[in-house]
Write a protein that holds these residues in place. Structure first.
Motif, PDB file in Angstrom:
ATOM      1  N   TYR A  71      44.225 -17.813  51.549  1.00 57.55           N
ATOM      2  CA  TYR A  71      43.311 -16.673  51.529  1.00 57.55           C
ATOM      3  C   TYR A  71      43.811 -15.683  52.561  1.00 57.55           C
ATOM      4  CZ  TYR A  71      40.883 -19.246  55.360  1.00 57.55           C
ATOM      5  OH  TYR A  71      40.574 -19.938  56.509  1.00 57.55           O
TER       6      TYR A  71
ATOM      7  N   ASN B 136      39.724 -11.218  53.777  1.00 52.94           N
ATOM      8  CA  ASN B 136      38.468 -11.913  53.489  1.00 52.94           C
ATOM      9  C   ASN B 136      38.300 -13.181  54.325  1.00 52.94           C
ATOM     10  OD1 ASN B 136      40.395 -13.474  52.212  1.00 52.94           O
ATOM     11  ND2 ASN B 136      39.193 -13.816  50.361  1.00 52.94           N
ATOM     12  N   ASN B 137      38.986 -13.228  55.480  1.00 59.59           N
ATOM     13  CA  ASN B 137      38.930 -14.397  56.343  1.00 59.59           C
ATOM     14  C   ASN B 137      37.500 -14.733  56.760  1.00 59.59           C
ATOM     15  OD1 ASN B 137      40.557 -16.315  58.247  1.00 59.59           O
ATOM     16  ND2 ASN B 137      39.054 -15.340  59.573  1.00 59.59           N
ATOM     17  N   ASP B 138      36.744 -13.739  57.231  1.00 59.44           N
ATOM     18  CA  ASP B 138      35.378 -13.992  57.701  1.00 59.44           C
ATOM     19  C   ASP B 138      34.478 -14.450  56.557  1.00 59.44           C
ATOM     20  OD1 ASP B 138      36.123 -13.287  60.235  1.00 59.44           O
ATOM     21  OD2 ASP B 138      35.340 -11.242  60.125  1.00 59.44           O
ATOM     22  N   THR B 139      34.672 -13.876  55.377  1.00 53.55           N
ATOM     23  CA  THR B 139      33.864 -14.254  54.217  1.00 53.55           C
ATOM     24  C   THR B 139      34.117 -15.708  53.829  1.00 53.55           C
ATOM     25  OG1 THR B 139      33.933 -11.988  53.382  1.00 53.55           O
ATOM     26  CG2 THR B 139      33.336 -13.704  51.811  1.00 53.55           C
ATOM     27  N   VAL B 140      35.391 -16.089  53.768  1.00 56.71           N
ATOM     28  CA  VAL B 140      35.733 -17.463  53.399  1.00 56.71           C
ATOM     29  C   VAL B 140      35.262 -18.442  54.473  1.00 56.71           C
ATOM     30  CG1 VAL B 140      37.634 -19.063  52.938  1.00 56.71           C
ATOM     31  CG2 VAL B 140      37.699 -16.740  52.008  1.00 56.71           C
TER      32      VAL B 140
ATOM     33  N   PRO C 259      34.222 -17.577  47.423  1.00 55.86           N
ATOM     34  CA  PRO C 259      34.579 -16.148  47.401  1.00 55.86           C
ATOM     35  C   PRO C 259      36.087 -15.927  47.278  1.00 55.86           C
ATOM     36  CG  PRO C 259      33.939 -16.837  49.617  1.00 55.86           C
ATOM     37  CD  PRO C 259      33.621 -17.979  48.712  1.00 55.86           C
ATOM     38  N   SER C 260      36.517 -15.579  46.079  1.00 58.87           N
ATOM     39  CA  SER C 260      37.957 -15.406  45.778  1.00 58.87           C
ATOM     40  C   SER C 260      38.737 -16.688  46.039  1.00 58.87           C
ATOM     41  CB  SER C 260      38.551 -14.245  46.594  1.00 58.87           C
ATOM     42  OG  SER C 260      37.879 -13.044  46.300  1.00 58.87           O
TER      43      SER C 260
ATOM     44  N   GLY D 208      32.790 -18.098  56.555  1.00 59.19           N
ATOM     45  CA  GLY D 208      31.345 -18.225  56.463  1.00 59.19           C
ATOM     46  C   GLY D 208      30.914 -19.131  55.326  1.00 59.19           C
ATOM     47  N   TRP D 209      31.582 -18.990  54.181  1.00 50.74           N
ATOM     48  CA  TRP D 209      31.283 -19.850  53.024  1.00 50.74           C
ATOM     49  C   TRP D 209      31.585 -21.319  53.330  1.00 50.74           C
ATOM     50  CZ3 TRP D 209      35.261 -22.320  50.078  1.00 50.74           C
ATOM     51  CH2 TRP D 209      34.798 -23.034  48.970  1.00 50.74           C
TER      52      TRP D 209
END
Length: 302
Positions: free
Chosen positions: A130, A134-138, A203-204, A140-141
């Motif tokens: 990844y 989108n590091n923070d999004t992944v 997320p992605s 967090g997930w």
């Protein structure tokens, strides 16, 4: 000849060879750099292989070959083959060594591995499954969704301490590497079971990187930063990067940036000839020269 039962050294590089042409070609890259850099004096090359691929090993003289029929979930998720050899009883050969490098076939070793012995830290590869965007999004997930779900399902306490983008390769004390990859295999199975046939699991995040997510979670749970040398393996293979003294191991990253294994297999590099004087000028030239040269040519250039 292939060495089937004799351990000659205290360090080993371990990979899995499946029964397909592409994987055989990728193994040749690892093999040729093992020979070219005289790393066969330091490391045994241990190749676990699908018994149907036995004929593919004939050209790889000197490797320690171990048949391993695909097991468990490998028919559904073939990447697990390169993790399952750290499970009992398959890991008995690896336990003979003091140090193990677990890696993939599509890698290029460098001369900087010659004489290298890991310290009290385990070397961990660099992943690109990844992006920083989108590091923070992944993250967090993983912390808020994936890991709590796995903990509830497994009645365990997996953690994440913000060690991100853990690569496919590990190098260190045999016990550490075997245990890490063992746990990674089991956790990968749990992730696959948890999401079923869903192709997008976060997320992605695709199902195909389940084993990479598992490796990241295992590293975060089992180790602290002080016990690891992060991003010390799986270096990028690109033309704008030099083979500096800290580059031990180059991975064929899944991108279209030169050098790209996808472009290589598509024939896009068929007319790219690397002059002898330019072989070591950057990582892409090194990878292209290794990949496009025969084993015999590599031996002559040693």
């Amino acid at each position: 000849r292939q060495i089937k039962n004799m351990k000659a050294k205290n360090k080993a590089i371990a990979v899995y060879l499946d029964n397909n042409d592409k994987n055989e070609i990728e193994l040749s890259w690892l093999y040729k750099t093992w020979i070219f850099n005289s790393l066969n004096d330091d490391f045994d090359l241990v190749v676990y292989y699908n018994p149907d691929a036995k004929h593919r090993l004939e050209k790889f003289l000197g490797v320690r070959s171990i048949p391993m029929t695909p097991i468990r979930k490998s028919s559904d998720y073939p990447f697990l083959n390169s993790h399952y050899f750290c499970l009992e009883p398959y890991n008995s050969t690896l336990k003979e060594y003091d140090y193990i490098m677990k890696t993939d076939c599509d890698v290029f070793l460098t001369k900087n591995l010659k004489g290298y012995v890991p310290s009290e830290k385990m070397l961990v590869g660099h992943g690109g499954y990844y992006s920083a965007v989108n590091n923070d999004t992944v993250l967090g997930w993983m912390k808020d969704d994936l890991i709590p779900s796995l903990n509830k399902k497994m009645n365990y306490r997996w953690e994440h301490r913000n060690i991100t983008l853990v690569g496919a390769s590990f190098f260190g004390k045999a016990k550490w590497v075997i245990n890490t990859v063992n746990d990674q295999a089991i956790l990968t199975e749990e992730i696959l079971e948890h999401f079923g046939d869903r192709k997008i699991i976060g997320p992605s995040i695709s199902r195909g990187i389940s084993s990479m997510l598992a490796g990241e979670i295992v590293i975060n749970t089992r180790y602290t930063n002080q016990q690891l040398l992060l991003w010390a393996l799986d270096s990028v293979c690109w033309e704008d990067k030099a083979i500096s003294s800290d580059v031990l191991h180059i991975h064929a990253w899944h991108t279209d940036k030169k050098w790209s294994k996808h472009s290589f297999f598509n024939g896009d590099y068929n007319n790219w000839i690397v002059d002898d004087k330019d072989i070591m000028s950057n990582r892409a030239n090194y990878c292209q020269w290794i990949a496009s040269s025969s084993i015999e040519d590599i031996i002559r250039k040693k």
